[in-house]
Design an enzyme around this catalytic site. Sequence first.
Site, PDB file in Angstrom:
ATOM      1  CE1 TYR B 122      -4.137   1.855   0.530  1.00 44.41           C
ATOM      2  CE2 TYR B 122      -2.590   3.408   1.503  1.00 44.41           C
ATOM      3  CZ  TYR B 122      -3.828   3.133   0.962  1.00 44.41           C
ATOM      4  OH  TYR B 122      -4.769   4.134   0.859  1.00 44.41           O
ATOM      5  CD  GLN B 186     -11.535   2.084  -0.565  1.00 39.43           C
ATOM      6  OE1 GLN B 186     -11.701   1.992   0.649  1.00 39.43           O
ATOM      7  NE2 GLN B 186     -11.461   3.256  -1.178  1.00 39.43           N
ATOM      8  CG  ASN B 209      -6.192   6.491   6.063  1.00 43.85           C
ATOM      9  OD1 ASN B 209      -6.396   5.275   6.187  1.00 43.85           O
ATOM     10  ND2 ASN B 209      -6.884   7.242   5.228  1.00 43.85           N
ATOM     11  CB  SER B 232       8.976   8.759  12.842  1.00 48.94           C
ATOM     12  OG  SER B 232      10.280   8.402  12.483  1.00 48.94           O
ATOM     13  CD  GLN B 254      12.202  10.985  13.392  1.00 50.30           C
ATOM     14  OE1 GLN B 254      11.128  10.565  12.991  1.00 50.30           O
ATOM     15  NE2 GLN B 254      13.341  10.610  12.847  1.00 50.30           N
ATOM     16  CG  HIS B 257       8.790  12.256   9.750  1.00 48.05           C
ATOM     17  ND1 HIS B 257       8.454  11.920   8.476  1.00 48.05           N
ATOM     18  CD2 HIS B 257      10.093  11.921   9.888  1.00 48.05           C
ATOM     19  CE1 HIS B 257       9.494  11.398   7.858  1.00 48.05           C
ATOM     20  NE2 HIS B 257      10.514  11.391   8.683  1.00 48.05           N
ATOM     21  CD  GLU B 322      11.317   4.947  13.303  1.00 43.13           C
ATOM     22  OE1 GLU B 322      10.941   5.976  13.892  1.00 43.13           O
ATOM     23  OE2 GLU B 322      10.904   4.629  12.173  1.00 43.13           O
ATOM     24  CG  ASP B 356      15.330   9.174   7.115  1.00 45.78           C
ATOM     25  OD1 ASP B 356      15.294   8.155   7.827  1.00 45.78           O
ATOM     26  OD2 ASP B 356      15.201  10.336   7.570  1.00 45.78           O
ATOM     27  CD  GLU B 410       4.657 -34.839  24.590  1.00 42.98           C
ATOM     28  OE1 GLU B 410       3.966 -34.741  23.570  1.00 42.98           O
ATOM     29  OE2 GLU B 410       5.646 -34.137  24.825  1.00 42.98           O
ATOM     30  CG  HIS B 415       1.801 -38.547  18.186  1.00 44.93           C
ATOM     31  ND1 HIS B 415       0.460 -38.274  18.300  1.00 44.93           N
ATOM     32  CD2 HIS B 415       2.377 -37.424  17.691  1.00 44.93           C
ATOM     33  CE1 HIS B 415       0.243 -37.021  17.890  1.00 44.93           C
ATOM     34  NE2 HIS B 415       1.394 -36.485  17.510  1.00 44.93           N
TER      35      HIS B 415
END
Lengths: 436, 436
Positions: B122, B186, B209, B232, B254, B257, B322, B356, B410, B415
């Site tokens: 995306y 969608q 978003n 960030s 930073q 952003h 980060e 970056d 077990e 098994h």
Amino acid sequence: MRIMAASAFNLKREVEYGSPEQNAAVREIVAAVRAKGDAALLEFTERFDGVKLEASGLKVTAEEIQAAYGQVDEEFLAAIREAAANIRAFHEKQKQKSWMEPSPDGTLLGQIVRPLRRVGVYVPGGKAAYPSSVLMNFIPAQVAGVAEIVMVTPPATGGQAGINPYILVAAAEAGVKEIYRVGGAQAIAALAYGTETIAPVDKICGPGNIYVALAKREVYGAVDIDSIAGPSEIVVLADGSADPVYIAADLLSQAEHDEMASAVLVTSSAGLAKAVSDEVERQLADLPRAAIARKSIDDYGAILTVDSLDEGIAVVNRLAPEHLEIMTADPMEVVGRIENAGAIFLGAYSTEPVGDYFAGPNHILPTNGTARFASALGVDDFVKKSSLIRYSREALLKHGGKIMALARREGLEAHARAVEVRLMKEQVKDIGMKEG
Amino acid sequence: MRIMAASAFNLKREVEYGSPEQNAAVREIVAAVRAKGDAALLEFTERFDGVKLEASGLKVTAEEIQAAYGQVDEEFLAAIREAAANIRAFHEKQKQKSWMEPSPDGTLLGQIVRPLRRVGVYVPGGKAAYPSSVLMNFIPAQVAGVAEIVMVTPPATGGQAGINPYILVAAAEAGVKEIYRVGGAQAIAALAYGTETIAPVDKICGPGNIYVALAKREVYGAVDIDSIAGPSEIVVLADGSADPVYIAADLLSQAEHDEMASAVLVTSSAGLAKAVSDEVERQLADLPRAAIARKSIDDYGAILTVDSLDEGIAVVNRLAPEHLEIMTADPMEVVGRIENAGAIFLGAYSTEPVGDYFAGPNHILPTNGTARFASALGVDDFVKKSSLIRYSREALLKHGGKIMALARREGLEAHARAVEVRLMKEQVKDIGMKEG
């Protein structure tokens, strides 16, 4: 066992992720443990496990672990030691190394691989106590180099505070020394947020009931969690050369796990389909867990007939099974064409329990079709990586303009200026040196 | 910029994961796309983006991509090509290899590493369109060997169906050929479940978003998703040797952003603390995104004073940033002691924008303290592994008893029998051979 066309079958089961009431109960338990620490753990342990403890009794003592060794037999001990050694040897091969690469202009790029610092593993109590899972969860963390590995497991119910000795021995053999007698959502909350007795961890692994699963989902973000496993499954891909007795036994070993487990044969041989169907009935008759296996076979089991091995391979790739056994004339010819499977067992002698218990690869595997994108639990799940970037003055002078151009196309002027202030200062220095 | 003691500061921000109304809206959109396919995509695109399309218009044509090249400048094109080459070279080093290891008894163990088959990314439209993120998402997938890589991105609003040419060029440079003009929840639903035009993928990556984030969480399980990124952050660890002008510029890069971004200096130098605080004010004054940067600095920025470099390192490890810049006299001496950081920038010339945009390591990094357990996006995120187990007749005869012992401890008799049927049959064969 029903025999049907492959196209009509889907392995994917709708898994229940908890009712709103269960979710609310879990959120309440987590909040109580965050607020009240040990006191909440003791209260929930009394309420849910029927065991009254002091805070000092939460931690399992070295003496208890020692005593557990007296309660298990030599055959078990020898087998689990050899299994642990095999699991360790396999996972050692998964270790990734840190690396750094310098360039002539003084640039240094790299990746540092480091273990998580502290990991907690939930081990269910009661009937679902599986020492093999203890090894499979702990050994990859240990091989990764995790310094602190913690086990939480509920005390036996009915007023007993004891823990299954097979579990304790398996944990000790895997190198675990820090074990707490606490289960359920409260144990997960303690691992995530810490209490007076239990220090918080970075990641929580291990299976549990619906409350444990919901609690793991609830605390995710504060800590990492492993994936929440669905019911187990096996697909056997076989041609007419395969032995129906072996296949039936392998299908049933999956079906006995639980009623939602799925056991599927994909074959191009109508004769084998019929023979396996009959053999499953024969072998089911005297299984101790026949009721569970019967329901699993009826609801989620199937023998899928295909026209060719090629079609069979396509069906397997669509199903993306947790476990795949290939019992064809030449399994190695098939394996390269399998795109999606958690673990692949090759040939007549590689029955799934070989991998469940002993061979070395992990038995914690992606279920419910997620083998399309997920993998077995492994060393990678217990490390994190930091990228390393060192640019020299020379490298920044050379490439700074391009970095500024890219930043400005994104409208991020302060990004560009972080480069620009350096270029300007360095160019001033250069001029100063030339003039000096 | 506030100057405070380190102990009182926490980088962790409470991130909003959507209101019940937003969640309900997303679930409705996902259900509609599952039920109605392309028709739902067109309907939502008209409603949310104000763009009326035919199904045939969903796919971006080769001509449009070609035309985008005419709308970007040469400087951008050259820079993004060099950045793409650097990113590709760095990620090539992350590739893991399949391996197999045979034993003398005929056992074969191994691990097959394979790329995911189809991945969707995306890419947000509008003001938050970042060509650099296009490279950072696509190139690791491409290096992993993913055969089909798909981009979805919303059409420009206001009746225009066009897509930001910088985004189209970045995608083309990263090797993406399949691009759809659809955004929002969608688009995520289409990637997860498929429509007439868009085939479903195995994994969805990329930022968006709140509706995109909620939709990713909603479809997780049907497909894999990358982690949902928080705001960030940068931490600069500096001693008195560092340049306050550089540090202030980096903090602001930073802070611009978004308002929830966090920029933090950790230093043992009171002089540097004061100088950086003043310099931030000076540089803030004429930034185009000054309002955003100001709010970020006021709400989530801080200069943390510590008594020593050792204490500073401990603070950094607690914050688990980060991005970490180390601007001390000897950064290489410090780096080995950093346990938690997504990416580490060493020395005065390694300003964050170097990473970056350009150097090669990925800029999609763990946020909000998750660097304790998570890593940069990388090639590992686009592969899956299958374990391989082949036991020979000899190996099963030798170890089968131990496997049965573990299974029976077990309570999993089926098994044990999956091994036992084989041992019995093989022992019968052995007896037959001896008698024959």
